[in-house]
Design an enzyme around this catalytic site. Structure first.
Site, mmCIF file in Angstrom:
data_model
loop_
_atom_site.group_PDB
_atom_site.id
_atom_site.type_symbol
_atom_site.label_atom_id
_atom_site.label_comp_id
_atom_site.label_asym_id
_atom_site.label_seq_id
_atom_site.Cartn_x
_atom_site.Cartn_y
_atom_site.Cartn_z
ATOM 1 N N ASN A 68 33.024 19.917 55.780
ATOM 2 C CA ASN A 68 34.112 19.028 55.372
ATOM 3 C C ASN A 68 33.806 18.344 54.035
ATOM 4 O O ASN A 68 32.990 18.838 53.259
ATOM 5 C CB ASN A 68 34.422 18.016 56.493
ATOM 6 C CG ASN A 68 35.915 17.731 56.613
ATOM 7 O OD1 ASN A 68 36.569 17.404 55.636
ATOM 8 N ND2 ASN A 68 36.428 17.879 57.814
ATOM 9 N N ARG A 69 34.459 17.212 53.800
ATOM 10 C CA ARG A 69 34.460 16.623 52.452
ATOM 11 C C ARG A 69 33.553 15.404 52.329
ATOM 12 O O ARG A 69 33.454 14.601 53.258
ATOM 13 C CB ARG A 69 35.896 16.221 52.071
ATOM 14 C CG ARG A 69 36.815 17.416 51.917
ATOM 15 C CD ARG A 69 38.288 17.000 51.823
ATOM 16 N NE ARG A 69 39.131 18.182 51.676
ATOM 17 C CZ ARG A 69 39.593 18.910 52.704
ATOM 18 N NH1 ARG A 69 39.282 18.559 53.943
ATOM 19 N NH2 ARG A 69 40.349 19.965 52.487
ATOM 20 N N HIS A 90 32.292 21.516 52.215
ATOM 21 C CA HIS A 90 31.582 22.578 52.945
ATOM 22 C C HIS A 90 30.300 23.041 52.263
ATOM 23 O O HIS A 90 30.013 24.239 52.193
ATOM 24 C CB HIS A 90 32.506 23.783 53.146
ATOM 25 C CG HIS A 90 33.654 23.528 54.076
ATOM 26 N ND1 HIS A 90 33.608 22.610 55.104
ATOM 27 C CD2 HIS A 90 34.894 24.095 54.128
ATOM 28 C CE1 HIS A 90 34.779 22.629 55.749
ATOM 29 N NE2 HIS A 90 35.564 23.501 55.180
ATOM 30 N N HIS A 109 33.749 28.042 60.916
ATOM 31 C CA HIS A 109 35.084 27.898 60.336
ATOM 32 C C HIS A 109 35.977 29.103 60.660
ATOM 33 O O HIS A 109 36.641 29.647 59.776
ATOM 34 C CB HIS A 109 34.952 27.707 58.827
ATOM 35 C CG HIS A 109 36.085 26.942 58.196
ATOM 36 N ND1 HIS A 109 37.408 27.266 58.403
ATOM 37 C CD2 HIS A 109 36.089 25.870 57.377
ATOM 38 C CE1 HIS A 109 38.177 26.435 57.729
ATOM 39 N NE2 HIS A 109 37.392 25.556 57.101
ATOM 40 N N ASP A 158 45.325 18.713 58.887
ATOM 41 C CA ASP A 158 43.997 18.924 58.314
ATOM 42 C C ASP A 158 43.251 17.606 58.496
ATOM 43 O O ASP A 158 42.963 16.891 57.540
ATOM 44 C CB ASP A 158 44.085 19.322 56.837
ATOM 45 C CG ASP A 158 42.749 19.832 56.294
ATOM 46 O OD1 ASP A 158 41.768 19.871 57.066
ATOM 47 O OD2 ASP A 158 42.674 20.177 55.096
ATOM 48 N N GLN A 164 37.797 18.877 63.539
ATOM 49 C CA GLN A 164 38.778 18.980 62.466
ATOM 50 C C GLN A 164 39.816 20.010 62.886
ATOM 51 O O GLN A 164 39.494 21.182 63.072
ATOM 52 C CB GLN A 164 38.115 19.413 61.148
ATOM 53 C CG GLN A 164 39.059 19.413 59.937
ATOM 54 C CD GLN A 164 39.202 18.052 59.282
ATOM 55 O OE1 GLN A 164 38.546 17.082 59.683
ATOM 56 N NE2 GLN A 164 40.069 17.951 58.282
ATOM 57 N N GLU A 205 37.378 22.895 64.147
ATOM 58 C CA GLU A 205 36.003 22.831 63.646
ATOM 59 C C GLU A 205 35.293 21.609 64.234
ATOM 60 O O GLU A 205 35.567 20.484 63.841
ATOM 61 C CB GLU A 205 36.012 22.745 62.115
ATOM 62 C CG GLU A 205 36.763 23.869 61.420
ATOM 63 C CD GLU A 205 37.227 23.433 60.038
ATOM 64 O OE1 GLU A 205 36.370 23.167 59.178
ATOM 65 O OE2 GLU A 205 38.456 23.343 59.809
#
Length: 344
Positions: A83-84, A109, A178, A245, A281, A309
């Site tokens: 993720n971010r 990622h 993923h 998302d 996620q 995820e």
């Protein structure tokens, strides 16, 4: 009984070192899964419908070339941090670390060359395969030599994915797979007829770059209330949502728990997600646009698959009130996710 077979899948391009990529086929009576030593990628996952017919329910490519080119992380293990991370920055023990920016202003990622884009060392197990790699200190800007093991085991209808790691310096870590699922079969047009439920009382609202604002918001009375099954297409319409998302905040605890379920009424296929992780996620393939040629020359338009995820919460390294994402020397990172396939 699970059988495990290994074979060649291709060679890395010379500029990437030219190593051999192997494919491992795990097969039980009801599930067949193919996994690569490149990125620990699940390339194929076949399960039965209510008539006993197998279909491949994950998006991907027929050849290695598809996976070595730019693609949206189909089937891969992503890390060091899934993720971010906001602005690709975090502070640790008084030092600022700068990561590669690859998603708007943020790092996503693992950066430019995350765990999804490297060769792993495989070891065949009686009912699965274990992959190992050493992520060296400073790789993609992250501190510490990180030893990582990803183990896939298949038992009947259940695919388990276990992640373990040890580090030489304190580092953030959050690993996930993923895979993009369509229980109608990969190449099907959309997932609007899938019914989904996620056992979460809260979720993380995000800013326009998909970074959590820091608020932990109740799902009650919102389009994010998926505690009872909803039909995805109708639900998106009802709440005027372009797709999901978002991180859903799971009930905390180290034990295995059922956190999400997907049901496809036309085929009867179901998939349950069980995990030890603190978040999931939910992503509905909003950025797919039909431009990628997938398996069997299928194209993958928007909303043609969904991802669930299991992971830590996004940007947890910069949000002290989120679950701990730091691994210290002498500790072990150890999480498992189980995918259980059935028919109804």
């Amino acid at each position: 009984m699970t059988t495990v077979r290994r074979g060649a899948f291709g060679r890395m391009p010379p500029e990437e070192g030219g190593g051999e990529v192997e494919k491992f086929v795990l097969q039980s009576d009801s599930v067949r899964v193919e996994i690569l030593s490149f990125g620990c990628i699940i390339t194929t996952l076949e399960t039965k419908d209510r008539d006993g017919q197998f279909s491949d329910v994950v998006l991907g490519f027929d050849t290695l070339e598809g996976y070595t080119r730019k693609h949206p992380f189909f089937g891969a293990v992503v890390g060091r941090v899934a993720n971010r991370i906001a602005n690709g920055k975090f502070n640790l023990d008084g030092k600022e670390y700068q990561l590669f920016i690859n998603n708007g202003p943020n790092s996503l990622h693992g950066g430019a060359k995350g765990f999804d884009k490297v060769l792993w060392s495989p070891q065949v197990l009686p009912n699965g395969v274990r992959f190992f790699r050493l992520s060296p200190d400073g790789e993609e800007g992250y501190p510490g030599d990180l030893k990582v093991w990803v183990t896939y085991t298949l038992s009947g209808r259940e695919l388990a994915i276990n992640y373990q790691a040890q580090t030489s310096k304190t580092t953030p870590i959050s690993l996930t797979n993923h895979s993009y699922f369509n229980l109608a079969g990969q190449g099907s047009r959309d997932v609007y007829d899938h019914e989904i439920s996620i056992d979460a009382d809260s979720y993380l609202p995000v800013d326009d770059t998909k970074i959590p604002t820091g608020e932990v918001a109740a799902v009650q009375g919102t389009g994010f209330d998926l505690r009872q099954p909803v039909e995805l297409g109708k639900h998106l319409q009802k709440f005027h949502l372009d797709g999901f998302d978002h991180n859903f905040c799971l009930h905390q605890g180290q034990d295995r728990r059922l956190v999400a379920r997907v049901f496809h009424p036309p085929t009867g296929r179901t998939m349950e997600v069980h995990t030890t992780q603190p978040g999931i996620q939910f992503y509905t393939g909003n950025n797919l646009d039909g431009s990628l040629k997938g398996k069997g020359a299928a194209t993958y338009p928007k909303h043609s698959a969904l991802c669930l995820e299991t992971q830590n919460w996004p940007d947890a390294v910069n949000k002290p009130h989120f679950p701990n994402v730091l691994l210290h020397p002498g500790e072990e990172y150890n999480h498992t996710t189980w995918l259980v396939f059935n028919t109804a």
